[in-house]
Design a protein around this motif. Structure first.
Motif, PDB file in Angstrom:
ATOM      1  N   VAL A  92       3.128  39.520 -18.487  1.00 11.14           N
ATOM      2  CA  VAL A  92       2.628  40.729 -17.819  1.00 11.14           C
ATOM      3  C   VAL A  92       2.519  41.821 -18.882  1.00 11.14           C
ATOM      4  N   ASN A  93       1.310  42.326 -19.064  1.00  8.85           N
ATOM      5  CA  ASN A  93       1.107  43.346 -20.097  1.00  8.85           C
ATOM      6  C   ASN A  93       0.516  44.616 -19.506  1.00  8.85           C
ATOM      7  N   GLY A  94       1.240  45.707 -19.629  1.00 10.97           N
ATOM      8  CA  GLY A  94       0.745  47.032 -19.206  1.00 10.97           C
ATOM      9  C   GLY A  94       0.328  47.092 -17.749  1.00 10.97           C
ATOM     10  N   LEU A  95       1.098  46.423 -16.887  1.00  9.61           N
ATOM     11  CA  LEU A  95       0.738  46.370 -15.465  1.00  9.61           C
ATOM     12  C   LEU A  95       0.951  47.714 -14.757  1.00  9.61           C
ATOM     13  N   SER A  96      -0.108  48.207 -14.155  1.00  8.59           N
ATOM     14  CA  SER A  96       0.015  49.366 -13.266  1.00  8.59           C
ATOM     15  C   SER A  96      -0.574  48.992 -11.921  1.00  8.59           C
ATOM     16  N   PHE A  97       0.102  49.407 -10.873  1.00  9.02           N
ATOM     17  CA  PHE A  97      -0.377  49.113  -9.518  1.00  9.02           C
ATOM     18  C   PHE A  97       0.006  50.266  -8.617  1.00  9.02           C
ATOM     19  N   ASP A 145       2.691  50.764 -16.214  1.00  7.95           N
ATOM     20  CA  ASP A 145       2.812  50.194 -17.554  1.00  7.95           C
ATOM     21  C   ASP A 145       4.009  49.240 -17.678  1.00  7.95           C
ATOM     22  N   LEU A 146       4.046  48.267 -16.819  1.00  6.13           N
ATOM     23  CA  LEU A 146       5.165  47.311 -16.799  1.00  6.13           C
ATOM     24  C   LEU A 146       4.861  46.106 -17.698  1.00  6.13           C
ATOM     25  N   PRO A 196      -3.771  43.584 -10.278  1.00  6.75           N
ATOM     26  CA  PRO A 196      -3.297  44.860 -10.845  1.00  6.75           C
ATOM     27  C   PRO A 196      -4.422  45.878 -10.975  1.00  6.75           C
ATOM     28  N   ASP A 197      -4.078  47.174 -10.864  1.00  8.95           N
ATOM     29  CA  ASP A 197      -5.087  48.216 -11.085  1.00  8.95           C
ATOM     30  C   ASP A 197      -5.364  48.374 -12.576  1.00  8.95           C
ATOM     31  N   GLU A 198      -4.331  48.210 -13.368  1.00  7.62           N
ATOM     32  CA  GLU A 198      -4.480  48.225 -14.828  1.00  7.62           C
ATOM     33  C   GLU A 198      -3.590  47.140 -15.391  1.00  7.62           C
TER      34      GLU A 198
END
Lengths: 243, 231
Positions: free
Chosen positions: B7-12, B30-31, B64-66
């Motif tokens: 998981v890279n730079g996850l934003s939701f 940013d997870l 994810p959104d990002e």
């Protein structure tokens, strides 16, 4: 496919005739309308019956798809949020389920042709209508069903509005009247794609000439509906986020 | 060693209120996270912190959104028990639907349905409509179907899964234990300290849209307990 069948089995579970209930209710409606229009216009109810059965059968399909679509993703929320099954699959389930209902309802159309002592060629035409045009119509109705399903989730107030609009549209669609050659009702007919579909089914079955213009209009409408679907689908936010 | 899930730079975020973008509430920002073969991860956090959402993101149910999520293994997902259950159809028909949704091939379905029937101990009731079942029987049906349908893949389990009567719970936990030992990796979201300690070797504490701790399960539980004032 399985989910569509399951929906039907579930809807008519513990009834003796199962999905044939939908055909029975269509039969009652067709009998009622045929008798009423027969009395009002002075025409024979038996002659009217096949036309009304076919128009009502296809109208039931279209209105069923559109009405159920407004609530579809909300009803399927638990499946959508617990599996990787896509929202499009749920819409396919919906249109397939309604096509299965149409197939059952075609028995009423056959019965009306029999009662009206229609020529043998009419049964062939009906087979083409149900088995060839039916799947095409199922494919066409997928796009509005998909967008209606999305609308239903994002704007829940619209669900009531759409359902009322479809009910109103029944009176503007030539189910038990034929579009006049001119005037207001002609204009209403020309602006109503659902009306084109219903009129196509009637003219295909009973007019001496093939309704090529109507078929072209329906094909063009299908193309114009699929264009935004393919263009917008990847840009739209996944609907599961809103559930 | 290649991570099985990256998981890279996850934003939701989710929309609250009237659904406008201005009402967006970040669930994750940013997870970053990696899950390796052999990992038995316990997700720990308060209610509403996003544990189930993270499981849905890892499973590919939500997007994810990002950021990016890469899953390099097949996954079996056990989230909400009882989804898609139709009360007017029989236990067998519902189990068949679950098998189809789990993408079990047609040739294997009959055998699996018999396994579900035997594991659930529903016997003749398996052929009756689910609406005639008691709550306990429904749980038995769903748990059995989900546990029998688990394949030798990465396993994702949510906390709502696995609640049954004491006798059946024991049987269920035995089966889960067998599964956990055979799957390449597992992610479990739970509040149950005992369950987390016995099944997990890694703990991730989620707090305020981010990972607050990632390490051994004992330490993770201790940190979570301290921060919540439980201990």
């Amino acid at each position: 496919m399985h989910l569509g069948w399951r929906d039907l089995r579930s809807r008519y579970a513990q009834t003796r005739i199962g999905p044939w209930w939908s055909a029975s209710s269509l039969l009652i409606v067709v009998t009622g309308i045929s008798l009423s229009t027969g009395l009002l216009t002075g025409n024979s109810a038996l002659e009217q019956a096949p036309k009304i059965a076919i128009a009502m059968g296809f109208w039931t399909f279209i209105s069923g798809v559109l009405t159920e679509a407004t609530d579809s993703f909300i009803a399927d929320r638990s499946i959508l949020l617990n599996t990787t099954i896509s929202d499009s699959t749920m819409t396919l389930r919906l249109v397939w389920r309604n096509y299965l209902v149409l197939l059952h309802n075609s028995a009423v159309m056959v019965l009306c042709l029999l009662v009206a002592k229609s020529p043998f060629s009419a049964y062939g035409k009906l087979a083409v209508l149900v088995l060839v045009f039916g799947p095409c119509l199922t494919a066409i109705s997928f796009v509005p069903a998909y967008f209606f399903s999305r609308f239903g989730v994002q704007n829940r107030d619209l669900r009531v509005f759409i359902s009322t609009a479809i009910q109103l549209n029944f009176f503007l669609t030539p189910v038990f009247w034929d579009p006049p050659p001119s005037g207001v009702m002609r204009a209403v007919f020309l602006l109503n794609p659902i009306g084109w579909i219903i009129q196509f089914t009637k003219e295909f079955m009973f007019a001496s000439r093939f309704p090529a213009v109507l078929l072209c209009l329906i094909t063009l409408t299908a193309i114009f509906m699929y264009l935004p679907y393919f263009l917008l689908k990847s840009k739209l936010k996944p609907i599961k986020k809103y559930l | 060693m290649t991570a099985r899930i990256s998981v890279n730079g996850l934003s939701f975020f989710r929309r609250a209120g009237n659904g406008k973008d201005t009402d967006a509430k970040f669930i994750f920002r940013d997870l970053n996270l990696e899950i390796f073969e052999g990992d038995r991860v316990g997700l720990i956090g308060n209610n509403g912190v996003g544990k189930s959402t993270l499981l849905r993101l890892l499973s590919g149910i939500l997007k994810p959104d990002e950021g990016k999520i890469e899953v390099r293994d097949q996954l079996t997902v056990l989230l909400d028990s009882g989804f898609g259950l139709d009360p007017s159809l029989s236990g067998r028909e519902n189990a068949r639907t679950m098998a189809i949704l789990a993408r079990v091939e047609k040739v294997n379905r009959s055998k699996l349905l018999e396994e579900i029937r035997n594991f659930s101990e529903l016997n003749e009731a398996f052929e009756l409509p689910v609406k005639t079942y008691s709550t306990g029987m429904v749980v038995r049906l769903v748990l059995s179907a989900q546990l029998i349908l688990v394949e030798d893949t990465g396993l994702i389990i949510d906390e709502g899964f696995g609640t049954a009567d004491a006798q059946f719970q024991k049987k269920t936990f035995l089966r889960i234990e067998q599964l956990i030992n055979s799957v390449p990796f597992m992610v479990l979201a739970s509040h149950n300290e005992e369950m987390l300690k016995s099944y997990c070797n890694r703990g991730i504490v989620i707090r305020e849209s981010a990972i607050a701790f990632d390490g051994g399960i004992e330490e993770a539980l201790q940190i979570y307990g301290q921060s919540e004032g439980i201990k």
